[in-house]
Design a protein around this motif. Structure first.
Motif, PDB file in Angstrom:
ATOM      1  N   ALA A  89      52.278  34.945  26.764  1.00  0.00           N
ATOM      2  CA  ALA A  89      52.210  33.635  27.010  1.00  0.00           C
ATOM      3  C   ALA A  89      52.598  32.775  28.083  1.00  0.00           C
ATOM      4  N   VAL A  90      53.713  33.262  29.034  1.00  0.00           N
ATOM      5  CA  VAL A  90      54.041  32.790  30.335  1.00  0.00           C
ATOM      6  C   VAL A  90      52.889  32.746  31.144  1.00  0.00           C
ATOM      7  N   ALA A  91      52.412  33.924  31.332  1.00  0.00           N
ATOM      8  CA  ALA A  91      51.367  34.202  32.498  1.00  0.00           C
ATOM      9  C   ALA A  91      50.207  33.471  32.070  1.00  0.00           C
ATOM     10  N   ARG A  99      44.936  27.269  39.637  1.00  0.00           N
ATOM     11  CA  ARG A  99      43.454  27.974  39.723  1.00  0.00           C
ATOM     12  C   ARG A  99      43.353  28.915  40.713  1.00  0.00           C
ATOM     13  N   TYR A 100      44.105  28.990  41.706  1.00  0.00           N
ATOM     14  CA  TYR A 100      43.962  29.984  43.035  1.00  0.00           C
ATOM     15  C   TYR A 100      44.887  31.230  42.490  1.00  0.00           C
ATOM     16  N   ILE A 101      44.950  31.476  41.410  1.00  0.00           N
ATOM     17  CA  ILE A 101      45.844  33.119  41.231  1.00  0.00           C
ATOM     18  C   ILE A 101      44.936  33.439  40.243  1.00  0.00           C
ATOM     19  N   ASP A 102      44.486  34.599  40.178  1.00  0.00           N
ATOM     20  CA  ASP A 102      43.640  35.609  39.477  1.00  0.00           C
ATOM     21  C   ASP A 102      44.223  36.339  38.481  1.00  0.00           C
ATOM     22  N   ALA A 103      45.326  36.919  38.802  1.00  0.00           N
ATOM     23  CA  ALA A 103      46.329  37.849  37.705  1.00  0.00           C
ATOM     24  C   ALA A 103      47.747  37.894  37.908  1.00  0.00           C
ATOM     25  N   VAL A 104      48.491  38.157  37.061  1.00  0.00           N
ATOM     26  CA  VAL A 104      49.888  38.164  37.025  1.00  0.00           C
ATOM     27  C   VAL A 104      50.288  39.617  36.760  1.00  0.00           C
ATOM     28  N   PRO A 117      45.558  38.391  33.220  1.00  0.00           N
ATOM     29  CA  PRO A 117      44.693  38.932  32.057  1.00  0.00           C
ATOM     30  C   PRO A 117      44.489  40.593  32.013  1.00  0.00           C
ATOM     31  N   LEU A 118      44.428  41.006  30.803  1.00  0.00           N
ATOM     32  CA  LEU A 118      44.483  42.320  30.981  1.00  0.00           C
ATOM     33  C   LEU A 118      42.897  42.790  30.998  1.00  0.00           C
ATOM     34  N   ASN A 119      42.083  41.813  30.424  1.00  0.00           N
ATOM     35  CA  ASN A 119      40.568  42.143  30.645  1.00  0.00           C
ATOM     36  C   ASN A 119      39.949  42.239  32.051  1.00  0.00           C
ATOM     37  N   GLY A 120      39.681  43.349  32.333  1.00  0.00           N
ATOM     38  CA  GLY A 120      39.071  43.539  33.606  1.00  0.00           C
ATOM     39  C   GLY A 120      40.154  44.167  34.649  1.00  0.00           C
ATOM     40  N   ALA A 180      54.298  40.021  40.366  1.00  0.00           N
ATOM     41  CA  ALA A 180      53.226  39.984  41.715  1.00  0.00           C
ATOM     42  C   ALA A 180      52.282  39.178  41.198  1.00  0.00           C
ATOM     43  N   VAL A 181      51.419  38.799  42.025  1.00  0.00           N
ATOM     44  CA  VAL A 181      50.244  37.929  41.862  1.00  0.00           C
ATOM     45  C   VAL A 181      48.983  38.425  42.481  1.00  0.00           C
ATOM     46  N   ILE A 182      48.046  38.491  41.860  1.00  0.00           N
ATOM     47  CA  ILE A 182      46.732  38.958  42.504  1.00  0.00           C
ATOM     48  C   ILE A 182      45.836  37.848  42.928  1.00  0.00           C
ATOM     49  N   ILE A 183      45.400  37.842  44.012  1.00  0.00           N
ATOM     50  CA  ILE A 183      44.522  36.683  44.399  1.00  0.00           C
ATOM     51  C   ILE A 183      43.090  37.297  45.111  1.00  0.00           C
TER      52      ILE A 183
END
Length: 534
Positions: A89-91, A99-104, A117-120, A180-183
């Protein structure tokens, strides 16, 4: 040798020396100013590059700060042991707001345990960072720095290129793992508003890792040479990156060369102009010398002419003496003998003979008058008296008294005539001759009237009119009457040699004036003449 002589001759010419010296002085000044312009333009363009670099660096640091806030929140959940309940929920909430972060991700130890998100991103679950030396080193650097540290650009496990930022998590003082963050690269480029080629209209950009340098992995797909040109290099510690910003088309060199060309052209123009200025006095001096020589030649010619005229004048004076003395003597003898002949043989000579004697004596007298008039004409301009103030009214009064004795009915009208500064005798002769002609050529049975008045006056001259009511002059003879021996009216009672007006004209012109006449037959004539006041 001839060429060297010509060069030496040119260099010895003072205007050429001035032009050469001026050119080199101006050229040195132009080079100095060009150098200053070069430095100033270079500095100005470098400032532009620095400003662009600082602007881009701020955008990158702003994006990193957003990422730092995200990983801090994820770290807090893990430290409170809420990762199982709250991570998803927090992620989700954090990604929706950033909007400039793609995944956590949440990494336990060196193993990825959660991803949103887990999808992808399914491939990332269970991946151990220690299996790749580069990932392991980047994770260890994050532990060493104890703050978010980015790795990349790199090939992501889930596919595509991007960067990963990791911050270490500690529980109860012991290392637990990472948040971690993925951009992705596309998202990263949108955040800093640059295309994937790393170019704008004015600048080119590149971001590389500190260790790999310009030969290692690059963020942008361009082949720009960041080793030359106007470049600014700055360091981003969040990922051990170097940011390069380069000016696309620097103009400092072109502007400097352009100014130098203008300076050289201007130096040539000024040098040539100074040469002309220096040459003009020399040309003028040559011209003055030439004119002086010409004037000296003319003066010599004038002097010769003057000597010739002096000689001619002396001959004329001698001739006039002969006329006035030697030629009059025979006339006196002729007149005397004819008169004696008439007295002695008065009883013998008939009327026709007496008439012939009268004509002979009268002709001799006329010849004498002509001789005297020629003598008078030759003496015009030779005045023994000095200039004086002359009241023209008094001149007319003296003439009026003389002619009243001969012609009591004649009238001379004049008033308010001016005073001039001139020679008395020629002025008197002008009026005397004109008044004499007016009385001499009066109409029969008509009282001669002469009007004398000033018709024009300037600061330096006066114009006087002598008007009569005589017989007049035909238009075709208005110029001829001023020529020697021109008598237009042949009347028995008119005595004269035809030289009076010629003498008047010569006197007036000798006084720097002029004379002319206007006339109508049987109405009268008006003689106009100008005289200088001084």
């Amino acid at each position: 040798m001839n060429l060297l002589r010509r060069i030496n001759k040119c260099l010895d010419y003072w205007p050429n020396q001035l032009a050469i010296i001026s050119f080199f002085i101006l050229l040195i000044i132009s080079i100095f100013l060009t150098y200053r312009i070069y430095n100033n333009e270079y500095a100005n363009e470098l400032i532009k590059v620095k400003e662009e670099s600082f602007k881009l660096k701020n955008q990158l640091e702003s994006t990193i700060n957003y990422s730092s806030n995200v990983v801090k929140v994820i770290s807090f959940i893990a430290e409170k042991n809420l990762e199982d309940q709250e991570f998803g929920a927090v992620a989700k909430s954090l990604i929706e707001k950033n909007r400039y972060i793609d995944a956590v991700q949440l990494v336990k130890g060196f193993k990825i345990v959660k991803t949103y998100p887990l999808n992808g991103n399914e491939k990332t679950i269970g991946y151990n960072l220690s299996t790749d030396s580069l990932h392991k080193k980047a994770a260890e650097d994050a532990i060493t720095k104890n703050k978010i540290f980015f790795e990349g650009p790199l090939q992501l496990i889930q596919g595509g290129m991007g960067i990963v930022g990791r911050e270490p998590i500690y529980k109860n003082g012991k290392f637990w793992g990472f948040s971690a963050v993925i951009i992705k690269t596309d998202t990263f480029l949108k955040a800093i508003h640059i295309n994937d080629f790393g170019t704008t209209s004015n600048f080119e950009y590149q971001i590389v890792q500190k260790n790999g340098g310009l030969n290692g992995p690059k963020f942008f797909k361009n082949d720009a040479d960041f080793n030359k040109g106007i470049i600014h290099k700055s360091f981003l510690p969040a990922g051990d990156w170097y940011l390069y910003v380069k000016l696309k088309e620097p103009k400092y060199l072109n502007r400097s060369i352009e100014f130098l060309i203008y300076g050289i052209v201007l130096s040539v123009i000024i040098a040539l102009y100074l040469r002309k200025l220096a040459e003009d006095p020399l040309k003028l001096e040559i011209l003055v010398d030439k004119k002086t020589a010409d004037l000296e030649k003319l003066n010599l010619e004038l002097e010769n002419r003057a000597n010739e005229l002096t000689k001619v004048n002396k001959e004329l004076e001698y001739f006039a003496y002969i006329i006035s003395h030697d030629l009059q003597e025979p006339l006196r003898m002729i007149t005397s003998f004819l008169t004696q002949l008439e007295k002695k043989y008065n009883d013998v000579i008939d009327e026709k003979g007496k008439k012939y004697i009268f004509f002979a004596v009268d002709g001799a007298k006329r010849m004498k008058n002509i001789i005297l008039d020629i003598l008078e004409f030759s003496r015009v301009g030779k005045y023994n008296d000095k200039k004086e103030s002359i009241d023209l009214n008094k001149i007319i009064q003296e003439i009026e008294i003389f002619y009243k004795m001969e012609n009591e009915k004649g009238k001379i009208n004049y008033e308010n005539l001016p005073t001039i500064h001139s020679f008395r005798s020629p002025i008197q002769q002008i009026f005397q001759n004109l008044i004499s002609n007016a009385f001499k050529y009066a109409k029969e049975n008509t009282t001669p009237i002469v009007n004398i008045k000033v018709v024009d006056e300037t600061e330096k001259t006066i114009t006087i009119a002598v008007e009569d009511n005589g017989i007049g002059i035909e238009n075709e003879y208005l110029e001829k009457i001023f020529i020697l021996f021109q008598r237009l009216h042949i009347r028995e009672e008119d005595k004269g040699s035809g030289m009076g007006l010629a003498i008047v004209k010569k006197i007036v012109e000798n006084l720097n004036g002029r004379i002319w006449v206007e006339s109508e037959i049987n109405i009268g004539s008006t003689f106009y003449f100008t005289l200088p006041k001084e």
